[in-house]
Design an enzyme around this catalytic site. Structure first.
Site, PDB file in Angstrom:
ATOM      1  N   CYS A   2      46.306  58.940  44.214  1.00 13.08           N
ATOM      2  CA  CYS A   2      47.417  59.878  44.048  1.00 13.08           C
ATOM      3  C   CYS A   2      48.221  59.915  45.352  1.00 13.08           C
ATOM      4  O   CYS A   2      47.677  59.833  46.436  1.00 13.08           O
ATOM      5  CB  CYS A   2      47.003  61.299  43.724  1.00 13.08           C
ATOM      6  SG  CYS A   2      46.134  61.463  42.180  1.00 13.08           S
ATOM      7  N   ARG A  27      49.024  54.127  45.280  1.00 10.72           N
ATOM      8  CA  ARG A  27      47.891  55.054  45.269  1.00 10.72           C
ATOM      9  C   ARG A  27      47.597  55.598  43.868  1.00 10.72           C
ATOM     10  O   ARG A  27      46.611  56.305  43.662  1.00 10.72           O
ATOM     11  CB  ARG A  27      48.174  56.233  46.202  1.00 10.72           C
ATOM     12  CG  ARG A  27      48.379  55.830  47.650  1.00 10.72           C
ATOM     13  CD  ARG A  27      48.678  57.040  48.482  1.00 10.72           C
ATOM     14  NE  ARG A  27      47.519  57.889  48.611  1.00 10.72           N
ATOM     15  CZ  ARG A  27      46.683  57.891  49.632  1.00 10.72           C
ATOM     16  NH1 ARG A  27      46.898  57.083  50.644  1.00 10.72           N
ATOM     17  NH2 ARG A  27      45.658  58.687  49.675  1.00 10.72           N
ATOM     18  N   TRP A  79      46.995  59.346  39.793  1.00 10.36           N
ATOM     19  CA  TRP A  79      45.909  58.516  39.266  1.00 10.36           C
ATOM     20  C   TRP A  79      44.967  59.502  38.604  1.00 10.36           C
ATOM     21  O   TRP A  79      44.303  60.289  39.267  1.00 10.36           O
ATOM     22  CB  TRP A  79      45.207  57.770  40.390  1.00 10.36           C
ATOM     23  CG  TRP A  79      44.171  56.792  39.935  1.00 10.36           C
ATOM     24  CD1 TRP A  79      44.365  55.505  39.546  1.00 10.36           C
ATOM     25  CD2 TRP A  79      42.751  57.029  39.830  1.00 10.36           C
ATOM     26  NE1 TRP A  79      43.170  54.927  39.192  1.00 10.36           N
ATOM     27  CE2 TRP A  79      42.165  55.834  39.358  1.00 10.36           C
ATOM     28  CE3 TRP A  79      41.932  58.121  40.070  1.00 10.36           C
ATOM     29  CZ2 TRP A  79      40.800  55.706  39.138  1.00 10.36           C
ATOM     30  CZ3 TRP A  79      40.573  58.005  39.845  1.00 10.36           C
ATOM     31  CH2 TRP A  79      40.006  56.796  39.388  1.00 10.36           C
ATOM     32  N   ASN A 105      45.968  66.175  45.559  1.00 10.90           N
ATOM     33  CA  ASN A 105      45.085  64.996  45.506  1.00 10.90           C
ATOM     34  C   ASN A 105      43.670  65.505  45.622  1.00 10.90           C
ATOM     35  O   ASN A 105      43.428  66.395  46.436  1.00 10.90           O
ATOM     36  CB  ASN A 105      45.290  64.097  46.730  1.00 10.90           C
ATOM     37  CG  ASN A 105      46.464  63.214  46.597  1.00 10.90           C
ATOM     38  OD1 ASN A 105      47.108  63.190  45.577  1.00 10.90           O
ATOM     39  ND2 ASN A 105      46.762  62.493  47.674  1.00 10.90           N
ATOM     40  N   GLY A 106      42.734  64.910  44.910  1.00 10.72           N
ATOM     41  CA  GLY A 106      41.343  65.330  45.044  1.00 10.72           C
ATOM     42  C   GLY A 106      40.839  65.936  43.761  1.00 10.72           C
ATOM     43  O   GLY A 106      41.455  65.788  42.701  1.00 10.72           O
ATOM     44  N   GLU A 486      33.515  38.132  46.186  1.00 14.96           N
ATOM     45  CA  GLU A 486      34.873  38.593  46.484  1.00 14.96           C
ATOM     46  C   GLU A 486      35.906  37.820  45.655  1.00 14.96           C
ATOM     47  O   GLU A 486      36.872  38.399  45.148  1.00 14.96           O
ATOM     48  CB  GLU A 486      35.136  38.450  48.004  1.00 14.96           C
ATOM     49  CG  GLU A 486      36.536  38.803  48.469  1.00 14.96           C
ATOM     50  CD  GLU A 486      36.980  40.219  48.123  1.00 14.96           C
ATOM     51  OE1 GLU A 486      36.162  41.023  47.682  1.00 14.96           O
ATOM     52  OE2 GLU A 486      38.187  40.496  48.265  1.00 14.96           O
ATOM     53  N   LYS A 490      38.474  39.594  43.056  1.00 13.49           N
ATOM     54  CA  LYS A 490      39.946  39.433  43.113  1.00 13.49           C
ATOM     55  C   LYS A 490      40.470  39.001  41.756  1.00 13.49           C
ATOM     56  O   LYS A 490      41.455  39.528  41.271  1.00 13.49           O
ATOM     57  CB  LYS A 490      40.359  38.370  44.151  1.00 13.49           C
ATOM     58  CG  LYS A 490      40.357  38.742  45.605  1.00 13.49           C
ATOM     59  CD  LYS A 490      41.315  39.799  46.040  1.00 13.49           C
ATOM     60  CE  LYS A 490      40.781  41.178  45.872  1.00 13.49           C
ATOM     61  NZ  LYS A 490      39.961  41.776  46.854  1.00 13.49           N
ATOM     62  N   GLU A 493      40.149  41.899  39.004  1.00  9.77           N
ATOM     63  CA  GLU A 493      40.953  43.118  39.133  1.00  9.77           C
ATOM     64  C   GLU A 493      42.436  42.882  38.913  1.00  9.77           C
ATOM     65  O   GLU A 493      43.127  43.785  38.463  1.00  9.77           O
ATOM     66  CB  GLU A 493      40.686  43.841  40.458  1.00  9.77           C
ATOM     67  CG  GLU A 493      41.148  43.110  41.692  1.00  9.77           C
ATOM     68  CD  GLU A 493      40.812  43.864  42.971  1.00  9.77           C
ATOM     69  OE1 GLU A 493      40.710  45.096  42.942  1.00  9.77           O
ATOM     70  OE2 GLU A 493      40.675  43.196  44.012  1.00  9.77           O
ATOM     71  N   HIS A 509      18.947  30.713  36.301  1.00  8.94           N
ATOM     72  CA  HIS A 509      17.968  31.719  35.859  1.00  8.94           C
ATOM     73  C   HIS A 509      18.537  32.614  34.768  1.00  8.94           C
ATOM     74  O   HIS A 509      18.064  33.723  34.576  1.00  8.94           O
ATOM     75  CB  HIS A 509      17.489  32.542  37.057  1.00  8.94           C
ATOM     76  CG  HIS A 509      16.755  31.712  38.071  1.00  8.94           C
ATOM     77  ND1 HIS A 509      15.472  31.251  37.866  1.00  8.94           N
ATOM     78  CD2 HIS A 509      17.158  31.202  39.256  1.00  8.94           C
ATOM     79  CE1 HIS A 509      15.098  30.516  38.904  1.00  8.94           C
ATOM     80  NE2 HIS A 509      16.107  30.461  39.767  1.00  8.94           N
ATOM     81  N   LYS A 608      44.695  52.333  45.063  1.00 10.57           N
ATOM     82  CA  LYS A 608      44.161  52.062  46.398  1.00 10.57           C
ATOM     83  C   LYS A 608      43.619  53.360  46.988  1.00 10.57           C
ATOM     84  O   LYS A 608      44.114  54.427  46.674  1.00 10.57           O
ATOM     85  CB  LYS A 608      45.276  51.509  47.285  1.00 10.57           C
ATOM     86  CG  LYS A 608      44.726  50.591  48.359  1.00 10.57           C
ATOM     87  CD  LYS A 608      45.768  49.700  48.914  1.00 10.57           C
ATOM     88  CE  LYS A 608      45.194  48.806  49.981  1.00 10.57           C
ATOM     89  NZ  LYS A 608      44.381  47.711  49.417  1.00 10.57           N
TER      90      LYS A 608
HETATM   91  C1  F6R Z   1      39.393  45.496  45.900  1.00  8.50           C
HETATM   92  C2  F6R Z   1      39.586  46.725  46.650  1.00  8.50           C
HETATM   93  C3  F6R Z   1      38.513  47.761  46.593  1.00  8.50           C
HETATM   94  C4  F6R Z   1      38.308  48.374  47.992  1.00  8.50           C
HETATM   95  C5  F6R Z   1      37.318  49.535  47.914  1.00  8.50           C
HETATM   96  C6  F6R Z   1      37.023  50.116  49.283  1.00  8.50           C
HETATM   97  O1  F6R Z   1      40.463  44.624  46.080  1.00  8.50           O
HETATM   98  O2  F6R Z   1      40.584  46.919  47.275  1.00  8.50           O
HETATM   99  O3  F6R Z   1      37.325  47.243  46.102  1.00  8.50           O
HETATM  100  O4  F6R Z   1      37.852  47.382  48.851  1.00  8.50           O
HETATM  101  O5  F6R Z   1      37.823  50.540  47.087  1.00  8.50           O
HETATM  102  O6  F6R Z   1      38.185  50.561  49.902  1.00  8.50           O
HETATM  103  P1  F6R Z   1      38.238  50.827  51.462  1.00  8.50           P
HETATM  104  O7  F6R Z   1      38.064  49.532  52.153  1.00  8.50           O
HETATM  105  O8  F6R Z   1      39.582  51.438  51.707  1.00  8.50           O
HETATM  106  O9  F6R Z   1      37.104  51.774  51.769  1.00  8.50           O
END
Ligand code: F6R
Length: 613
Positions: A2, A27, A79, A105-106, A486, A490, A493, A509, A608
């Site tokens: 948010c 966000r 969000w 937010n929260g 990773e 990527k 997502e 396995h 994010k």
């Molecule tokens: C994936 C991604 C998330 C963050 C995770 C932790 O591309 O961005 O998996 O890595 O939410 O976020 P931070 O690093 O901000 O604690």
């Protein structure tokens, strides 16, 4: 998670709020809204969907004199946590017959109790959100002092919040407060901008105050007056944002993600700059604030993180164990906190977080501190909660990361972990010569990533071949296993292709049962120790008709022979291989998502900075 923005000053608030929301849209982006205060009246507009839809609605439904002449307002991009992403649930929420508006937010954890009590006193609720209870609560406490009303209400609240409140009864004021959700106050010339992160502020001013948990502040056009909830004045230093406004813009790239992938050579230069001692062959990480004796006394590392940052932490295990003989346990931060971790004064807990605000990682930090361990933060966002609470650590200095899918933060995190491992290794078993050779390799990382980026077109054409698939596996061995995870994260997502990362040996396995010609296997075949065995695993995939995309070292004909398609990387040691390989996998995911027409910078259901547990 948010985005909040607020403005008070002499300019047209609408434009500043909308452009602020655009910068914060990463966000959360399921609905948006704004409240303008002019002529002692609040005008409210809310809309499902993205900020562009809100802007259109504003033009259609708000009179131009209100739209163009209001100098106070608050806005929000959501969000969803409580309640569907509908217009009714979008923020701002109002009380007092529309005379008070609040963005939040929260999560208000005791909102159901509060709602029951407020409804029994005649409050009418119009949404399913937790936030609306707080708006009504503040309104019931308002006896002529908005700051006091907010403080009284927040004392009744359990949970987390970053809030901004305006009231038609108190023109000339915004009241803000935070606990667990970031809020920054930007101080301009006769104007003040508040936001949940600085990217919405830097276009107007670079002088900012980071509020801290427990702060409540009265905001006027002359800046903030900060208090505790008990009304004691507190002093919060003014800081200068070190990056320019164009760092948070796309700069000609189609997406923030692509820009951030291509920024990596420069970003990693910044991460490394001034941190290598080329005489002693070690790293200079003064922010860790550990004496030589404290460094030598560390017996174990525990790394806490989530998502991409956790994958960086998993690479860290190989670095610390390989270079410094230090047992290292990477832990998913939320799990760590609930498993009674055994910690002591000779354990170093390293919290890795791009945003520095991830709720689960922050909780793990607090658990580590409470148990008496040393706790350090590896954060990108300067002044973020984890950076402040740990009080020691290493900033990534990778510049703002706006794309929801983390890219440059991952490569910067691994680079910082490598420098930490070098430093700890030199205080234990690494010779000066070994340290110097590692320093040289670290110095070459930006140039090597640059060479991977030159493969962009080739990677795009391979992506074209596989963009239609429904599933994909990524396999890697040893230090490349977390990079396989990773790569899969990527891809899933941003392209919504079901992707899994496996240790190369684990495939047989069970998961091998799924292989057929429609399931590509992205095999990390870099020419580092263990490659021969991974080549054998790739052969097993080919034998089951699965196409293998070999990510391999240039000139390695043996690896080319087992690969259906090939992405070539510069030769590196095992320690820098994850960084270089990740850049290629980021480009692959990006192009697949682009070809599938996905919303790359705003993938569905994601946001994010995950500030809820
Ligand atoms: C994936 C991604 C998330 C963050 C995770 C932790 O591309 O961005 O998996 O890595 O939410 O976020 P931070 O690093 O901000 O604690």
């Amino acid at each position: 998670m948010c985005g909040i923005v607020g403005y008070i000053g002499k300019r047209n608030a609408t434009d500043i709020l909308i452009s602020g929301l655009r910068r914060l849209e990463y966000r959360g982006y399921d609905s948006a809204g704004l409240a303008l205060l002019s002529d002692d009246k609040i005008t409210l507009v809310k809309q499902t969907g993205k900020v562009a839809a809100l802007e259109q609605r504003l033009k259609e439904s708000v009179a131009s004199d209100v739209r163009e002449h209001s100098c106070i307002g608050i806005a929000h991009t959501r969000w969803a946590t409580h309640g569907l992403p509908t217009e009714a649930n979008a923020h701002p929420h109002t009380a007092d017959n529309g005379d008070l508006a609040l963005v939040h937010n929260g999560i208000i954890e005791n909102f159901a109790d509060l709602r029951r009590q407020l409804e029994s006193h005649g409050c009418i609720f119009t949404s399913q959100t937790d936030t609306e209870a707080l708006a009504h609560l503040i309104s019931t406490f308002d006896e002529g002092d908005l700051l006091a009303a907010v403080s009284l209400a927040l004392k009744r609240v359990q949970g987390t919040y970053g809030i901004a409140v305006i009231s038609a009864r108190h023109p000339g004021q915004i009241v803000v407060a935070r606990r667990g959700s970031p809020l920054v106050v930007g101080i301009g010339e006769s104007e003040t901008i508040i936001a949940s992160d600085v990217s919405a502020i830097v276009a107007h001013t670079r002088q900012v105050v980071y509020l801290q948990d427990g702060d409540v502040a009265l905001i006027t056009e002359n800046g903030p007056q900060v208090y505790t909830l008990e009304n004691a004045a507190v002093d919060r230093a003014v800081s200068k944002v070190e990056w320019e406004v164009d760092a948070a813009e796309k700069g000609g790239f189609a997406h923030f993600m692509l820009k951030e992938i291509f920024e990596q050579p420069a970003a990693l230069q910044n991460t490394i700059r001034g941190r290598l001692d080329m005489a002693l062959g070690t790293a200079i990480l003064s922010g860790l604030n550990l004496t030589a004796r404290e460094l030598a006394a560390i017996r174990r590392l525990v790394i806490v993180a989530c998502g991409t940052s956790l994958h960086a932490g998993m690479v860290g295990k190989y670095l610390f164990e390989g270079l410094a003989d230090l047992p290292t346990d990477p832990e998913q931060a939320a799990e760590f906190r609930y498993c009674n971790p055994i910690l002591g004064a000779d354990d170093l807990v390293v919290a890795i977080s791009q945003s520095g605000e991830t709720a689960d990682t922050l909780a793990a930090v607090r658990e580590g501190m409470q148990k008496g361990a040393l706790v350090a933060g590896l954060c990108n966002v300067v002044g973020s909660t984890i950076a402040r609470e740990t009080g020691r650590g290493v900033y990534l200095h990778a510049g703002p990361e706006i794309g929801v899918a983390s890219t440059k933060a991952f490569t910067a995190q691994v680079t910082v972990l490598l420098m930490m491992a070098l430093k700890l290794g030199r205080s234990r078993r690494l010779s000066r010569e070994a340290g110097l050779s590692l320093c040289e390799e670290i110095n070459r990382i930006p140039e090597m990533i640059g060479r991977v980026l030159e493969e962009n077109e080739r990677i795009a054409s391979i992506a074209e071949k596989y963009a239609g698939c429904n599933n994909a596996f990524f396999i890697g061995r040893g230090i490349l296993y977390p990079t396989a995870l990773e790569g899969a994260l990527k891809l899933k997502e941003i392209s919504y292709i079901h992707a899994e990362g496996y240790q190369a040996a684990e495939l047989k396995h069970g998961p091998i049962a799924l292989l057929d010609k429609k399931l590509p296997v992205i095999a990390l075949l870099n020419d580092i120790p263990g490659k021969e065995k991974t080549l054998g695993n790739a052969q097993e995939c080919i034998a089951r008709s699965a196409p293998v995309i070999g990510i391999l070292t240039e000139g390695d004909h043996e690896a080319e022979q087992v690969s259906t398609d090939v992405i070539r990387l510069p030769r590196t040691s095992a320690y820098t291989a994850p960084v270089i390989t990740a850049a290629a996998l980021q480009l692959f995911a990006y192009h697949v998502a682009r070809l599938r027409g996905c919303e790359i910078d705003q993938p569905r259901n994601l946001a994010k900075s995950v500030t809820v547990e």
